[in-house]
Motif scaffolding. Structure first.
Motif, short mmCIF file in Angstrom:
data_model
loop_
_atom_site.label_atom_id
_atom_site.label_comp_id
_atom_site.label_asym_id
_atom_site.label_seq_id
_atom_site.Cartn_x
_atom_site.Cartn_y
_atom_site.Cartn_z
N VAL A 105 -44.05 1.81 28.60
CA VAL A 105 -43.08 1.10 27.76
C VAL A 105 -42.23 0.21 28.65
O VAL A 105 -41.66 0.65 29.65
CB VAL A 105 -42.20 2.08 26.97
CG1 VAL A 105 -41.18 1.33 26.12
CG2 VAL A 105 -43.06 2.99 26.10
N CYS A 106 -42.14 -1.07 28.26
CA CYS A 106 -41.36 -2.05 29.00
C CYS A 106 -40.23 -2.57 28.11
O CYS A 106 -40.37 -2.64 26.90
CB CYS A 106 -42.24 -3.22 29.42
SG CYS A 106 -43.59 -2.72 30.52
N GLN A 107 -39.14 -2.95 28.76
CA GLN A 107 -37.98 -3.48 28.05
C GLN A 107 -37.78 -4.94 28.42
O GLN A 107 -37.75 -5.29 29.60
CB GLN A 107 -36.74 -2.68 28.40
CG GLN A 107 -35.50 -3.16 27.69
CD GLN A 107 -34.29 -2.31 28.01
OE1 GLN A 107 -34.34 -1.40 28.82
NE2 GLN A 107 -33.19 -2.62 27.35
N VAL A 108 -37.65 -5.78 27.41
CA VAL A 108 -37.39 -7.20 27.63
C VAL A 108 -35.96 -7.35 28.12
O VAL A 108 -35.02 -6.85 27.50
CB VAL A 108 -37.60 -8.01 26.32
CG1 VAL A 108 -37.22 -9.47 26.54
CG2 VAL A 108 -39.04 -7.88 25.84
N LEU A 109 -35.80 -8.05 29.24
CA LEU A 109 -34.47 -8.29 29.79
C LEU A 109 -33.97 -9.68 29.42
O LEU A 109 -32.77 -9.88 29.22
CB LEU A 109 -34.50 -8.13 31.30
CG LEU A 109 -35.00 -6.77 31.80
CD1 LEU A 109 -35.14 -6.78 33.31
CD2 LEU A 109 -34.07 -5.66 31.33
N HIS A 110 -34.88 -10.64 29.34
CA HIS A 110 -34.50 -12.01 28.99
C HIS A 110 -35.74 -12.78 28.57
O HIS A 110 -36.79 -12.65 29.18
CB HIS A 110 -33.84 -12.70 30.20
CG HIS A 110 -33.37 -14.08 29.91
ND1 HIS A 110 -32.24 -14.34 29.18
CD2 HIS A 110 -33.89 -15.30 30.24
CE1 HIS A 110 -32.08 -15.65 29.09
NE2 HIS A 110 -33.07 -16.25 29.71
N ARG A 111 -35.60 -13.59 27.52
CA ARG A 111 -36.68 -14.48 27.06
C ARG A 111 -36.20 -15.92 27.22
O ARG A 111 -35.02 -16.20 27.04
CB ARG A 111 -36.99 -14.25 25.58
CG ARG A 111 -37.56 -12.91 25.24
CD ARG A 111 -37.75 -12.82 23.72
NE ARG A 111 -38.06 -11.47 23.30
CZ ARG A 111 -39.13 -11.16 22.58
NH1 ARG A 111 -39.96 -12.07 22.19
NH2 ARG A 111 -39.33 -9.91 22.23
N PHE A 112 -37.12 -16.81 27.51
CA PHE A 112 -36.79 -18.23 27.55
C PHE A 112 -38.05 -19.05 27.33
O PHE A 112 -39.17 -18.54 27.46
CB PHE A 112 -36.09 -18.61 28.87
CG PHE A 112 -36.93 -18.42 30.11
CD1 PHE A 112 -37.57 -19.50 30.71
CD2 PHE A 112 -37.06 -17.17 30.70
CE1 PHE A 112 -38.33 -19.34 31.85
CE2 PHE A 112 -37.81 -17.00 31.84
CZ PHE A 112 -38.45 -18.08 32.43
N GLU A 113 -37.83 -20.30 26.98
CA GLU A 113 -38.94 -21.22 26.76
C GLU A 113 -38.81 -22.37 27.75
O GLU A 113 -37.71 -22.85 28.00
CB GLU A 113 -38.91 -21.76 25.33
CG GLU A 113 -40.11 -22.63 25.00
CD GLU A 113 -40.11 -23.13 23.57
OE1 GLU A 113 -40.72 -24.16 23.33
OE2 GLU A 113 -39.48 -22.47 22.72
N ALA A 114 -39.92 -22.79 28.30
CA ALA A 114 -39.95 -23.93 29.22
C ALA A 114 -41.31 -24.59 29.14
O ALA A 114 -42.34 -23.90 29.08
CB ALA A 114 -39.66 -23.50 30.65
N ASN A 115 -41.30 -25.89 29.08
CA ASN A 115 -42.55 -26.67 29.05
C ASN A 115 -43.50 -26.21 27.95
O ASN A 115 -44.71 -26.15 28.14
CB ASN A 115 -43.25 -26.62 30.42
CG ASN A 115 -42.35 -27.10 31.54
OD1 ASN A 115 -41.60 -28.07 31.37
ND2 ASN A 115 -42.40 -26.42 32.67
N GLY A 116 -42.94 -25.83 26.80
CA GLY A 116 -43.75 -25.45 25.65
C GLY A 116 -44.35 -24.05 25.73
O GLY A 116 -45.18 -23.68 24.90
N LYS A 117 -43.96 -23.26 26.73
CA LYS A 117 -44.46 -21.89 26.86
C LYS A 117 -43.30 -20.91 26.77
O LYS A 117 -42.17 -21.23 27.14
CB LYS A 117 -45.15 -21.69 28.22
CG LYS A 117 -46.58 -22.18 28.28
CD LYS A 117 -47.17 -22.00 29.66
CE LYS A 117 -47.87 -20.69 29.83
NZ LYS A 117 -48.62 -20.63 31.12
N ASN A 118 -43.59 -19.71 26.31
CA ASN A 118 -42.61 -18.64 26.25
C ASN A 118 -42.74 -17.77 27.50
O ASN A 118 -43.86 -17.42 27.90
CB ASN A 118 -42.82 -17.76 25.02
CG ASN A 118 -42.55 -18.52 23.74
OD1 ASN A 118 -41.54 -19.21 23.63
ND2 ASN A 118 -43.44 -18.40 22.78
#
Length: 173
Positions: A105-118
């Protein structure tokens, strides 16, 4: 957290095992949201609700049906709130297969988008200190749930990801 099980007796006099999903109190009553379960512990019904009182041992007892539409509407609102919070919380966790084939099990710490990719930064859910932070591109379903991690392939991509991590780390200090 230990799973709570209680026994109800149906109209035919048969005992039915029930799993507590959630219980809560109002000014007037205590309520339990539960599902019926079979001998293997698998749910065999949708979530339903009853009122209850505590016995002298602090156990749920004296179960009663909900009586009014207003009471059902209040319980349904609590259930909908729980589902919404659970769904939102689930967006912050995902599993990956470890080398031994076990789910990690992994926990998301931060999401972001750049150059059309997540992209995302994540750590192991059981690592409270987040001593290791991982980065990956990812694909999500229509609800935002992570369905696949995609490798970061180019040096330019890694440089951009590292720059983002540095900027986030600088903000925290």
């Amino acid at each position: 957290m230990d799973e709570q099980i209680f026994i109800l007796t149906n109209d035919a006099g048969e005992e039915q095992r029930c799993r507590v999903v959630f219980n809560f109190e109002t000014d007037e009553h205590s309520y339990v949201l539960f599902t019926l379960i079979n001998e293997n512990g698998e749910s065999t019904s949708d979530i339903t609700a009853l009122r209850y009182e505590l016995d002298e041992n602090g156990e749920m007892a004296s179960f009663e049906d909900l009586e009014t539409e207003e009471e059902w509407a209040m319980v349904e609102e609590v259930l909908n709130t729980l589902v919404a919070e659970f769904d939102q919380d689930q967006l912050n966790f995902f599993t990956v297969a470890g080398e031994d084939g076990e789910d990690i099990v992994c926990q998301v710490l931060h999401r972001f988008e750049a150059n059309g990719k997540n992209y995302l930064f994540y750590g192991l859910a059981d690592d409270e200190e987040k001593t290791e932070i991982f980065a990956s591109a990812y694909e999500a379903d229509e609800n935002g749930m992570i369905i696949d991690l995609v490798p970061i392939e180019t040096e330019e991509e890694w440089a951009m990801v590292e720059e983002m991590l540095t900027s986030l780390t600088d903000k925290e200090q």
